[in-house]
Design a protein around this motif. Structure first.
Motif, PDB file in Angstrom:
ATOM      1  N   ASN A 134     -19.599  40.976  32.593  1.00 36.68           N
ATOM      2  CA  ASN A 134     -20.350  42.131  32.086  1.00 36.68           C
ATOM      3  C   ASN A 134     -21.509  42.498  33.009  1.00 36.68           C
ATOM      4  O   ASN A 134     -21.822  43.686  33.191  1.00 36.68           O
ATOM      5  CB  ASN A 134     -20.875  41.840  30.671  1.00 36.68           C
ATOM      6  N   ILE A 135     -22.138  41.489  33.598  1.00 36.74           N
ATOM      7  CA  ILE A 135     -23.203  41.764  34.579  1.00 36.74           C
ATOM      8  C   ILE A 135     -22.638  42.523  35.775  1.00 36.74           C
ATOM      9  O   ILE A 135     -23.224  43.504  36.253  1.00 36.74           O
ATOM     10  CB  ILE A 135     -23.869  40.447  35.012  1.00 36.74           C
ATOM     11  N   LYS A 189     -20.025  44.416  35.888  1.00 40.15           N
ATOM     12  CA  LYS A 189     -19.702  45.793  35.474  1.00 40.15           C
ATOM     13  C   LYS A 189     -20.973  46.644  35.407  1.00 40.15           C
ATOM     14  O   LYS A 189     -20.961  47.819  35.793  1.00 40.15           O
ATOM     15  CB  LYS A 189     -18.983  45.789  34.129  1.00 40.15           C
ATOM     16  N   SER A 190     -22.082  46.041  34.952  1.00 43.08           N
ATOM     17  CA  SER A 190     -23.340  46.794  34.888  1.00 43.08           C
ATOM     18  C   SER A 190     -23.853  47.146  36.277  1.00 43.08           C
ATOM     19  O   SER A 190     -24.642  48.092  36.431  1.00 43.08           O
ATOM     20  CB  SER A 190     -24.396  45.981  34.130  1.00 43.08           C
ATOM     21  N   MET A 191     -23.413  46.405  37.288  1.00 42.41           N
ATOM     22  CA  MET A 191     -23.782  46.690  38.675  1.00 42.41           C
ATOM     23  C   MET A 191     -22.848  47.700  39.330  1.00 42.41           C
ATOM     24  O   MET A 191     -22.957  47.967  40.521  1.00 42.41           O
ATOM     25  CB  MET A 191     -23.772  45.386  39.495  1.00 42.41           C
ATOM     26  N   ARG A 245     -26.288  45.815  45.993  1.00 45.84           N
ATOM     27  CA  ARG A 245     -26.855  44.945  44.976  1.00 45.84           C
ATOM     28  C   ARG A 245     -26.645  43.480  45.383  1.00 45.84           C
ATOM     29  O   ARG A 245     -25.575  43.109  45.881  1.00 45.84           O
ATOM     30  CB  ARG A 245     -26.189  45.174  43.611  1.00 45.84           C
ATOM     31  N   LEU A 253     -30.763  38.702  34.367  1.00 45.28           N
ATOM     32  CA  LEU A 253     -29.673  39.590  33.950  1.00 45.28           C
ATOM     33  C   LEU A 253     -28.928  39.002  32.751  1.00 45.28           C
ATOM     34  O   LEU A 253     -28.547  39.723  31.829  1.00 45.28           O
ATOM     35  CB  LEU A 253     -28.704  39.820  35.107  1.00 45.28           C
ATOM     36  N   ILE A 266     -26.846  43.586  28.187  1.00 41.43           N
ATOM     37  CA  ILE A 266     -25.639  43.922  28.968  1.00 41.43           C
ATOM     38  C   ILE A 266     -24.723  42.718  29.148  1.00 41.43           C
ATOM     39  O   ILE A 266     -23.515  42.865  29.336  1.00 41.43           O
ATOM     40  CB  ILE A 266     -26.003  44.484  30.362  1.00 41.43           C
ATOM     41  N   CYS A 279     -15.869  39.934  27.019  1.00 37.64           N
ATOM     42  CA  CYS A 279     -15.482  40.980  27.968  1.00 37.64           C
ATOM     43  C   CYS A 279     -13.967  41.039  28.019  1.00 37.64           C
ATOM     44  O   CYS A 279     -13.297  40.001  28.147  1.00 37.64           O
ATOM     45  CB  CYS A 279     -16.045  40.663  29.361  1.00 37.64           C
TER      46      CYS A 279
END
Length: 637
Positions: free
Chosen positions: A126-127, A129-131, A218, A242, A247, A252
């Protein structure tokens, strides 16, 4: 002592499985399985694909060979390796089984059940995907030997992205080259890593690599050492910060992938040019590594398994991260160096965690062997039932020490020959196979290997030749990232007419069909028309009581074509002098023959090695010849 690699002499030195091994083998029909797979290999690979892994959608064709050598396996099938490594286990009794036991160099311990590991992978997925990481994107991972490394790998694979793991010790330029080639917009790293009580400044190396390859947007940083580092605003983020945000939820969805979608890029050095980014795919790779590990190491549900490699190499990808989890095993992972702080660290860990299977490199075995028998003898190693070796041919002297001192003559040694390109074991025994020190024994079921001459004809028994694979297999690398022409030229052009894969290795088969891998073709020395593998001469030198490790190269000679120049590390307390040089030459003459006697023997304190433990003979040759050393990005720090 029998002559090194002399298969006629070594036929009398055969180690048969004990009755206890035979009575408790998980796959007693292995030889019948090999024969059936030889006659109908596609039936064998279809059976493994249906038995070992789950599919979202079944495959419609086992092998598509319509565009050789770009073979496709299990076409039409939908699958994800993380579903088979984690998701399906948390729906079974294995949910609370230990998946991973980890010990840090300083003694810190962590354990992960299948459920805990699944949850951590979900959070990091999920981290990512947030990036902005999406299916088909590449993520470069550059970390120490910590559990978060396999977590980052599986999180990447779970969402359909492609991971490119770079060993946490490569130079800035080597890392930059790999980031640039893979076009990774996200890098996952640590502030630093621990090695022999000191820190390796991973984040500093990442910063410099990004300066040289500004494609990165990133950077996610795991706090491991707590050292001061530079964090760039809006680019660099702490993993733990994070993970504390909404998030990073604990669930997931796993992305269904086509069997031929890329799973990862792994870079390997070539003899020329930039490193090759080999592509392994989602479907065939996981079937192959699960099958090879299950049969070769006779996996049982209760095993505690330790592959003492690094996750950053193919051995770690296949046999630390993915295959053990697919099979529902409990693995052990250690952060530090084998001999730190004392030469018995490994043996104390094997005792402490009741390790049943130990799989490591001959380089590590020889390194620990030089400290003598007393260190391992301090520990109860009775939990061990199988030993394994990987990475290079093991010289018989080290094999015998491993078998006798570590295995107490109880544990079969599974000597595996394979490559980054093959994905998994190609030539390997199982505990049922009679063993000969220095031989990887027989091809795995479904693998059609041979030793041939330059014209493609099969070699006679004990004749040196080219080690080729005549039929495709599911775990094979599909291409080189961005350079399919180089893939064809590197692996398929030498025997283009026959359509065979050439491994780049030389080998011979004995009268029993056992394979003896000599080494890379460029490590073969031709002296007065005779072909000598460096491994043969090195094995002879190491079998002498004074030599801990040896490396040999061929140096041009006007009369004989080439002569042998040897480098030797002596055992502790031994001084090298002219008398010892003469003694070692006579020893090689006795062990191998007059043709193998080195023209020069040089005593050294260390040998240049890659980070996977392979000796970089080209650097030794450059030194002797007074030539530039060239690219040293894979050199051990």
């Amino acid at each position: 002592m029998s002559e090194v690699f002399d298969t006629t002499a070594s036929k009398s030195e055969v180690y048969y499985p004990s009755q206890e091994v035979v009575d408790n083998i998980a796959h007693p029909d292995y030889m019948e399985l090999r024969e059936n797979a030889r006659r109908r290999p596609l039936d064998f690979w279809e059976e493994q694909a249906r038995k070992l892994v789950d599919w979202y959608e079944p495959f419609t064709q086992v092998l598509d060979d319509g565009n050789r050598p770009f073979f496709k396996w299990y076409t039409g099938g939908k699958i994800n390796i993380v579903h088979n490594a984690l998701d399906r286990h948390i729906k079974s009794w294995r949910k609370n089984k230990l998946a991973l036991i980890w010990e840090a160099e300083d003694g810190e311990q962590r354990t992960y059940s299948y459920f805990k590991l699944w949850r951590e992978v979900n959070r990091f997925a999920n981290i990512l995907k947030s990036m902005g990481v999406k299916r088909g994107d590449t993520v470069t991972i550059y970390m120490g030997r910590v559990p978060e490394l396999p977590i980052a790998m599986m999180a990447t694979a779970k969402i359909g992205a492609i991971h490119s793991v770079v060993y946490g010790g490569f130079s800035e330029q080597a890392l930059a080259d790999r980031i640039e080639d893979a076009q990774s917009k996200v890098v996952v790293t640590c502030d630093g890593a621990w090695l022999r009580g000191k820190t390796v400044n991973l984040k500093d190396i990442v910063d410099e690599a990004i300066h040289r390859s500004p494609v990165v947007q990133r950077v996610i940083v795991l706090k491991r050492t707590g050292q001061d580092i530079n964090m760039v605003a809006d680019r660099d983020f702490w993993w733990h910060e994070l993970a504390a945000l909404p998030i990073a939820g604990p669930y997931c969805d796993t992305e269904p992938m086509d069997a031929e979608d890329p799973l990862f890029i792994l870079y390997t050095s070539g003899t020329t040019g930039k490193p090759k980014g080999l592509i392994h795919t989602v479907g065939g790779y996981q079937v192959f590594i699960a099958a090879t590990l299950q049969y070769a190491f006779d996996i049982k549900e209760e095993d505690r398994y330790w592959c003492a490699a690094d996750p950053g190499w193919i051995t770690g990808h296949s046999y630390i991260v993915y295959a053990p989890l697919i099979l529902g095993m409990t693995s052990f992972m250690y952060e530090g160096a084998p001999g730190y702080p004392y030469p018995d660290r490994w043996w104390s860990l094997a005792e402490k965690y009741s390790i049943n299977i130990l799989y490591t490199a001959p380089t590590a075995i020889r390194g620990l062997m030089r400290f003598g028998d007393a260190w391992p003898s301090r520990h109860d190693l009775s939990s061990l039932r199988i030993l394994g070796t990987v990475g290079e041919p093991i010289n018989p002297e080290a094999w015998r020490w491993y078998y006798t001192v570590i295995g107490k003559e109880r544990c079969p040694i599974i000597d595996t020959w394979w490559q980054t390109e093959t994905g998994g074991f190609m030539i390997t025994p199982t505990p049922l196979i009679p063993l000969k020190p220095g031989s990887a024994t027989l091809p795995f079921p479904g693998i059609d290997a041979d030793v041939v001459r330059e014209d493609g004809s099969s070699c006679e028994s004990n004749e040196d030749g080219y080690l080729v694979i005549k039929q495709p297999w599911p775990g094979m690398a599909r291409t080189i990232w961005g350079d399919p022409h180089r893939y064809v030229q590197t692996y398929w052009s030498d025997f283009e007419k026959q359509g065979w894969y050439f491994s780049g290795d030389s080998a011979r088969k004995d009268e029993d069909g056992y394979f003896w891998v000599i080494g890379r073709m460029d490590d073969v020395i031709k002296v007065s028309g005779y072909r000598l593998g460096t491994a043969e001469v090195e094995s002879a030198l190491v079998s002498h009581r004074t030599v801990a490790e040896a490396a040999c190269i061929g140096v041009p000679d006007e009369l004989r074509g080439h002569v042998i120049h040897a480098f030797c590390i002596l055992t502790a307390g031994v001084n090298g002098d002219a008398a010892l040089v003469d003694e070692l030459k006579n020893h090689v003459r006795h062990e191998v023959g007059p043709i193998a006697v080195p023209a020069a023997i040089e005593f050294v304190d260390s040998l240049p090695k890659t980070r996977s433990g392979k000796i970089m003979r080209r650097l030794l040759k450059a030194k002797v010849m007074g030539q530039p050393v060239g690219d040293t990005s894979t050199l051990e720090g």
